[in-house]
Design a protein around this motif. Structure first.
Motif, PDB file in Angstrom:
ATOM      1  N   ASP A  19      -9.554   1.883  12.777  1.00 38.74           N
ATOM      2  CA  ASP A  19      -9.516   3.264  12.287  1.00 38.74           C
ATOM      3  C   ASP A  19      -8.114   3.636  11.818  1.00 38.74           C
ATOM      4  O   ASP A  19      -7.955   4.288  10.776  1.00 38.74           O
ATOM      5  CB  ASP A  19      -9.964   4.220  13.393  1.00 38.74           C
ATOM      6  CG  ASP A  19     -11.455   4.142  13.682  1.00 38.74           C
ATOM      7  OD1 ASP A  19     -12.187   3.564  12.855  1.00 38.74           O
ATOM      8  OD2 ASP A  19     -11.882   4.636  14.743  1.00 38.74           O
ATOM      9  N   ALA A  20      -7.096   3.223  12.583  1.00 36.73           N
ATOM     10  CA  ALA A  20      -5.717   3.532  12.212  1.00 36.73           C
ATOM     11  C   ALA A  20      -5.354   2.870  10.881  1.00 36.73           C
ATOM     12  O   ALA A  20      -4.718   3.488  10.015  1.00 36.73           O
ATOM     13  CB  ALA A  20      -4.765   3.074  13.312  1.00 36.73           C
ATOM     14  N   PHE A  21      -5.771   1.622  10.728  1.00 35.66           N
ATOM     15  CA  PHE A  21      -5.501   0.898   9.483  1.00 35.66           C
ATOM     16  C   PHE A  21      -6.162   1.621   8.308  1.00 35.66           C
ATOM     17  O   PHE A  21      -5.551   1.791   7.244  1.00 35.66           O
ATOM     18  CB  PHE A  21      -6.025  -0.532   9.575  1.00 35.66           C
ATOM     19  CG  PHE A  21      -5.810  -1.338   8.331  1.00 35.66           C
ATOM     20  CD1 PHE A  21      -4.591  -1.943   8.079  1.00 35.66           C
ATOM     21  CD2 PHE A  21      -6.827  -1.483   7.388  1.00 35.66           C
ATOM     22  CE1 PHE A  21      -4.384  -2.686   6.924  1.00 35.66           C
ATOM     23  CE2 PHE A  21      -6.638  -2.213   6.229  1.00 35.66           C
ATOM     24  CZ  PHE A  21      -5.408  -2.823   6.002  1.00 35.66           C
ATOM     25  N   ALA A  22      -7.404   2.050   8.496  1.00 32.89           N
ATOM     26  CA  ALA A  22      -8.126   2.732   7.422  1.00 32.89           C
ATOM     27  C   ALA A  22      -7.443   4.040   7.036  1.00 32.89           C
ATOM     28  O   ALA A  22      -7.330   4.368   5.843  1.00 32.89           O
ATOM     29  CB  ALA A  22      -9.566   3.001   7.858  1.00 32.89           C
ATOM     30  N   ILE A  23      -6.963   4.783   8.028  1.00 30.86           N
ATOM     31  CA  ILE A  23      -6.286   6.057   7.747  1.00 30.86           C
ATOM     32  C   ILE A  23      -5.022   5.830   6.937  1.00 30.86           C
ATOM     33  O   ILE A  23      -4.778   6.485   5.918  1.00 30.86           O
ATOM     34  CB  ILE A  23      -5.964   6.799   9.064  1.00 30.86           C
ATOM     35  CG1 ILE A  23      -7.257   7.276   9.739  1.00 30.86           C
ATOM     36  CG2 ILE A  23      -5.037   7.990   8.797  1.00 30.86           C
ATOM     37  CD1 ILE A  23      -7.061   7.776  11.149  1.00 30.86           C
ATOM     38  N   MET A  24      -4.192   4.875   7.378  1.00 31.15           N
ATOM     39  CA  MET A  24      -2.937   4.612   6.664  1.00 31.15           C
ATOM     40  C   MET A  24      -3.207   4.043   5.277  1.00 31.15           C
ATOM     41  O   MET A  24      -2.474   4.316   4.323  1.00 31.15           O
ATOM     42  CB  MET A  24      -2.054   3.671   7.485  1.00 31.15           C
ATOM     43  CG  MET A  24      -1.483   4.329   8.738  1.00 31.15           C
ATOM     44  SD  MET A  24      -0.340   3.278   9.662  1.00 31.15           S
ATOM     45  CE  MET A  24      -1.480   2.169  10.502  1.00 31.15           C
ATOM     46  N   ASN A  25      -4.271   3.271   5.157  1.00 34.48           N
ATOM     47  CA  ASN A  25      -4.643   2.694   3.867  1.00 34.48           C
ATOM     48  C   ASN A  25      -5.175   3.758   2.915  1.00 34.48           C
ATOM     49  O   ASN A  25      -4.746   3.876   1.766  1.00 34.48           O
ATOM     50  CB  ASN A  25      -5.694   1.606   4.091  1.00 34.48           C
ATOM     51  CG  ASN A  25      -6.167   0.963   2.797  1.00 34.48           C
ATOM     52  OD1 ASN A  25      -5.359   0.642   1.936  1.00 34.48           O
ATOM     53  ND2 ASN A  25      -7.464   0.791   2.662  1.00 34.48           N
ATOM     54  N   ASN A  26      -6.097   4.562   3.405  1.00 32.79           N
ATOM     55  CA  ASN A  26      -6.772   5.543   2.548  1.00 32.79           C
ATOM     56  C   ASN A  26      -5.894   6.734   2.184  1.00 32.79           C
ATOM     57  O   ASN A  26      -6.146   7.404   1.177  1.00 32.79           O
ATOM     58  CB  ASN A  26      -8.047   6.044   3.231  1.00 32.79           C
ATOM     59  CG  ASN A  26      -9.070   4.937   3.418  1.00 32.79           C
ATOM     60  OD1 ASN A  26      -9.013   3.912   2.737  1.00 32.79           O
ATOM     61  ND2 ASN A  26      -9.982   5.130   4.362  1.00 32.79           N
ATOM     62  N   ASN A  27      -4.886   7.021   3.009  1.00 33.82           N
ATOM     63  CA  ASN A  27      -4.062   8.197   2.754  1.00 33.82           C
ATOM     64  C   ASN A  27      -2.824   7.894   1.916  1.00 33.82           C
ATOM     65  O   ASN A  27      -1.941   8.734   1.777  1.00 33.82           O
ATOM     66  CB  ASN A  27      -3.672   8.865   4.072  1.00 33.82           C
ATOM     67  CG  ASN A  27      -4.844   9.578   4.721  1.00 33.82           C
ATOM     68  OD1 ASN A  27      -5.823   8.948   5.100  1.00 33.82           O
ATOM     69  ND2 ASN A  27      -4.785  10.883   4.843  1.00 33.82           N
ATOM     70  N   GLY A  28      -2.758   6.708   1.378  1.00 35.73           N
ATOM     71  CA  GLY A  28      -1.728   6.401   0.388  1.00 35.73           C
ATOM     72  C   GLY A  28      -0.333   6.167   0.920  1.00 35.73           C
ATOM     73  O   GLY A  28       0.645   6.288   0.167  1.00 35.73           O
ATOM     74  N   CYS A  29      -0.208   5.794   2.207  1.00 37.24           N
ATOM     75  CA  CYS A  29       1.133   5.559   2.761  1.00 37.24           C
ATOM     76  C   CYS A  29       1.870   4.460   1.998  1.00 37.24           C
ATOM     77  O   CYS A  29       3.098   4.494   1.869  1.00 37.24           O
ATOM     78  CB  CYS A  29       1.028   5.167   4.236  1.00 37.24           C
ATOM     79  SG  CYS A  29       0.194   6.382   5.280  1.00 37.24           S
ATOM     80  N   ALA A  30       1.100   3.484   1.489  1.00 32.96           N
ATOM     81  CA  ALA A  30       1.713   2.333   0.828  1.00 32.96           C
ATOM     82  C   ALA A  30       2.373   2.691  -0.503  1.00 32.96           C
ATOM     83  O   ALA A  30       3.210   1.948  -1.004  1.00 32.96           O
ATOM     84  CB  ALA A  30       0.663   1.239   0.598  1.00 32.96           C
ATOM     85  N   TYR A  31       1.987   3.828  -1.096  1.00 35.86           N
ATOM     86  CA  TYR A  31       2.590   4.219  -2.366  1.00 35.86           C
ATOM     87  C   TYR A  31       4.122   4.198  -2.285  1.00 35.86           C
ATOM     88  O   TYR A  31       4.799   3.610  -3.118  1.00 35.86           O
ATOM     89  CB  TYR A  31       2.151   5.637  -2.740  1.00 35.86           C
ATOM     90  CG  TYR A  31       0.984   5.705  -3.701  1.00 35.86           C
ATOM     91  CD1 TYR A  31       0.957   4.964  -4.862  1.00 35.86           C
ATOM     92  CD2 TYR A  31      -0.083   6.554  -3.438  1.00 35.86           C
ATOM     93  CE1 TYR A  31      -0.110   5.039  -5.743  1.00 35.86           C
ATOM     94  CE2 TYR A  31      -1.162   6.652  -4.304  1.00 35.86           C
ATOM     95  CZ  TYR A  31      -1.169   5.887  -5.453  1.00 35.86           C
ATOM     96  OH  TYR A  31      -2.222   5.972  -6.323  1.00 35.86           O
ATOM     97  N   CYS A  32       4.662   4.904  -1.288  1.00 33.49           N
ATOM     98  CA  CYS A  32       6.112   5.095  -1.204  1.00 33.49           C
ATOM     99  C   CYS A  32       6.771   4.254  -0.123  1.00 33.49           C
ATOM    100  O   CYS A  32       8.002   4.188  -0.075  1.00 33.49           O
ATOM    101  CB  CYS A  32       6.441   6.567  -0.938  1.00 33.49           C
ATOM    102  SG  CYS A  32       5.888   7.683  -2.240  1.00 33.49           S
ATOM    103  N   HIS A  33       5.970   3.630   0.738  1.00 33.32           N
ATOM    104  CA  HIS A  33       6.565   2.929   1.884  1.00 33.32           C
ATOM    105  C   HIS A  33       6.336   1.423   1.851  1.00 33.32           C
ATOM    106  O   HIS A  33       6.417   0.757   2.886  1.00 33.32           O
ATOM    107  CB  HIS A  33       6.047   3.536   3.195  1.00 33.32           C
ATOM    108  CG  HIS A  33       6.489   4.950   3.394  1.00 33.32           C
ATOM    109  ND1 HIS A  33       7.747   5.280   3.863  1.00 33.32           N
ATOM    110  CD2 HIS A  33       5.853   6.129   3.150  1.00 33.32           C
ATOM    111  CE1 HIS A  33       7.858   6.594   3.913  1.00 33.32           C
ATOM    112  NE2 HIS A  33       6.733   7.135   3.484  1.00 33.32           N
ATOM    113  N   THR A  34       6.035   0.881   0.672  1.00 31.48           N
ATOM    114  CA  THR A  34       6.056  -0.562   0.457  1.00 31.48           C
ATOM    115  C   THR A  34       6.756  -0.809  -0.876  1.00 31.48           C
ATOM    116  O   THR A  34       6.791   0.074  -1.746  1.00 31.48           O
ATOM    117  CB  THR A  34       4.643  -1.179   0.403  1.00 31.48           C
ATOM    118  OG1 THR A  34       3.930  -0.659  -0.717  1.00 31.48           O
ATOM    119  CG2 THR A  34       3.859  -0.869   1.679  1.00 31.48           C
TER     120      THR A  34
END
Length: 464
Positions: free
Chosen positions: A48-63
C-alpha cells in the motif's frame, strides 16, 4: 469588462485543459511504474505504501531519471521542472527507497525519517505542484497508511527495541545491538590499532588520530601525520563506527576493513611505503608472528592486518548513556532542560538525519542544504567536494556522511573541516545551514545540554 471576462474564461479553459493533460499523463506514468512489479513476499502495508508513493507522483521531483511529460521539453516548463527535480533530489532522492520497498528489503532509517518529516509538516507535495497535479494530494487515509508503514519498517530495524512505549517508534533508538566478534582477532586488532609500526617512521598509530581516551578522535581541526604532516580533514570518531553504512566523510570505504586499509599508505597520515614494508616489520616480531599464525593461515598480510583491526573496531560501541537510560524509561535520567532539548532536537528536524542507535552514519547530506555554507566560509578546497570526489555525480557535490552524535560532547571541533570550535557553535550553525532556522540562545543551550547526555560507556566505564 466583456474582454476581461473573456480573457478570464479562456484562461480558465486553458488551465483546466492543461490539468486534464497532466492528469492523464500522471495516470499513465503511475501505471507504467506499477507494471515493474513488487516482490511476492512483500506485506500488504508495504504494498500500500509503495502504491501511494507511486501514484502520488513522488518520483517526479525526487528521482533523477523520472519520465517527464512532453511539455517538459518546452521553454520555461523545462527550466522550471529541471529546477524542481534538482531541488527535490538534493533534499531527498527516493530511488533507493522505492527499490527497497518494491523488493521487500530493509528500508534505510534515514529515508524513513525523511518521509516521516514531510508527513509531519505536510510540506509534500508542495502547493505549486498540487496546482497542476490534483490527484497527488495525500488523503488523511494515505497519510495514516504511510505513518503506519514507517513504524512497521522502523521496528524491522529494532525488533528488540528497549525504548519505552513513548519512544518506541522514534527515529532515534537506544543502543542495544551487540555485534558478534572473534575475540582472538579483537585482541590482535587492539594491539595493531595502537601499533606505530604501521607508519613509515614508526611514530604514528591508528590511535594517534582516534584516541580511545579522547572520544575516539584527536581533538584537532585536522589531523597530523608522520613528520607532523597536516591532513586536509577532521578525524571522525572511531567509537560506534561499526554502525556506519560507509566509512570516511566521503564514504569512499564500504566497511571498517576497507577504512583500516587507507591511512597506513596515505602520505599525509601514516606514510608507509607499502604493505610489504609493514608486514616485514611485524614479521620481525616473534610474538606478533605467532599471534597471526594462530588465527590466519596466510600469516601477516594487508588482508589479515586490516581484518583484525576491523574486528577490534566492532567492539567500540558505547551504550548506556543517560539518554539511553531515559529512552528505556528512567525519567530521572534527564533534567527538564535536557528533555526540552530533545524535544527541540526533534522539532528542528535534527532527528531527520541523525537516526538510529548511532544517531547518524546512515547516509550523506549536503553541507549547506538551506544556506550556502561554503560561500560564506570561503577558501573552498577539493576536500570540500565531499561525496562527489568518490562518485563524480554533480548531485553529490558538498555531500558528506552524516556523523554519529554519540559522545559528541567529547569530539570537538566539529564538521568535516573542524570549523565549529564548540558544541554550541555546531548546534547554531547546523540549524542555520541545514534547517534554515536561527535558534535562540535558550534553544541552543537546551539542545547542547541534551547532546551532552549522549556520552556512553565503553567496557562499562563512562567515557571522559
Amino acid at each position: 469588462m466583456h474582454k476581461l471576462k473573456l480573457a478570464v474564461g479562456l484562461g480558465a479553459v486553458a488551465y483546466f485543459a492543461t490539468v486534464a493533460v497532466v492528469d492523464n499523463f500522471d495516470q499513465q506514468l503511475s501505471e507504467s511504474r506499477a507494471e515493474v512489479g513488487i516482490a511476492p513476499s512483500i506485506n500488504a502495508l508495504s504494498a500500500d505504501a509503495f502504491a501511494i508513493m507511486n501514484n502520488n507522483g513522488c518520483a517526479y521531483c525526487h528521482t533523477s531519471d523520472s519520465d517527464m511529460p512532453f511539455y517538459g521539453q518546452l521553454p520555461v516548463a523545462k527550466q522550471l521542472m529541471d529546477s524542481d527535480v534538482e531541488r527535490g533530489t538534493r533534499h531527498f532522492n527516493i530511488e533507493g527507497m522505492m527499490t527497497q520497498v518494491r523488493e521487500g528489503e530493509l528500508v534505510s532509517e534515514l529515508e524513513l525519517a525523511k518521509l516521516e518529516s514531510v508527513l509531519d509538516d505536510g510540506s509534500m507535495p508542495p502547493p505549486l505542484y498540487l496546482s497542476m497535479h490534483w490527484r497527488s494530494k495525500l488523503s488523511s487515509e494515505e497519510t495514516a497508511t504511510l505513518r503506519d508503514w514507517v513504524k512497521q519498517e522502523r521496528m524491522r530495524h529494532h525488533i528488540n527495541s528497549a525504548a519505552k512505549n513513548d519512544f518506541k517508534y522514534d527515529a532515534v533508538q537506544p543502543i542495544t545491538t551487540e555485534f558478534e566478534v572473534d575475540m582472538a582477532k579483537v585482541e590482535l586488532g587492539n594491539k595493531l590499532f595502537h601499533d606505530t609500526r604501521l607508519s613509515g617512521d614508526n611514530t604514528v598509530s591508528c590511535a594517534s588520530c582516534h584516541s580511545l581516551a579522547t572520544g575516539g578522535v584527536d581533538r584537532l581541526t585536522t589531523s597530523l601525520g608522520v613528520n607532523n604532516a597536516v591532513g586536509p580533514i577532521n578525524a571522525p570518531t572511531v567509537y560506534n563506527a561499526v554502525f556506519n553504512s560507509h566509512q570516511f566523510w566521503d564514504g569512499r570505504a564500504a566497511d571498517l576493513q576497507a577504512q583500516a586499509g587507507g591511512p597506513p599508505l596515505n602520505p599525509l597520515e601514516m606514510a608507509s611505503e607499502s604493505w610489504h614494508q609493514i608486514s616485514e616489520k611485524l614479521l620481525a616480531d616473534e610474538d606478533m608472528q605467532q599471534a597471526f599464525a594462530a588465527i590466519y593461515d596466510e600469516g601477516i598480510t594487508e588482508h589479515t592486518i586490516t581484518d583484525a583491526i576491523a574486528e577490534f573496531e566492532k567492539t567500540l560501541v558505547t551504550p548506556n548513556s543517560r539518554f539511553d537510560q531515559f529512552l528505556r524509561g528512567d525519567e530521572a535520567a534527564l533534567s527538564a532542560d535536557e528533555k526540552e532539548g530533545y524535544a527541540l532536537f526533534k522539532q528542528h528536524k535534527c532527528a531527520t538525519c541523525h537516526v538510529g542507535e548511532a544517531m547518524g552514519g546512515q547516509g550523506f547530506e549536503v553541507m549547506g542544504l538551506k544556506k550556502d555554507y561554503f560561500a560564506e566560509r570561503g577558501n573552498v578546497t577539493d576536500v570540500d567536494n565531499g561525496r562527489f570526489n568518490v562518485t563524480g555525480d554533480p548531485a553529490d557535490m558538498h555531500r558528506f556522511k552524516v556523523p554519529t552524535l554519540r559522545n559528541v560532547a567529547l569530539t570537538a571541533p566539529y564538521f568535516h573541516d573542524g570549523q565549529a570550535a564548540t558544541l554550541e557553535q555546531a548546534v547554531d550553525q547546523m540549524a542555520y545551514y541545514q534547517v534554515g532556522v536561527k535558534l535562540t540562545a535558550s534553544e541552543i543551550s537546551k539542545i547542547t545540554a541534551y547532546l551532552e547526555t549522549l556520552t556512553g560507556e565503553y567496557q562499562g566505564q563512562l567515557l571522559q
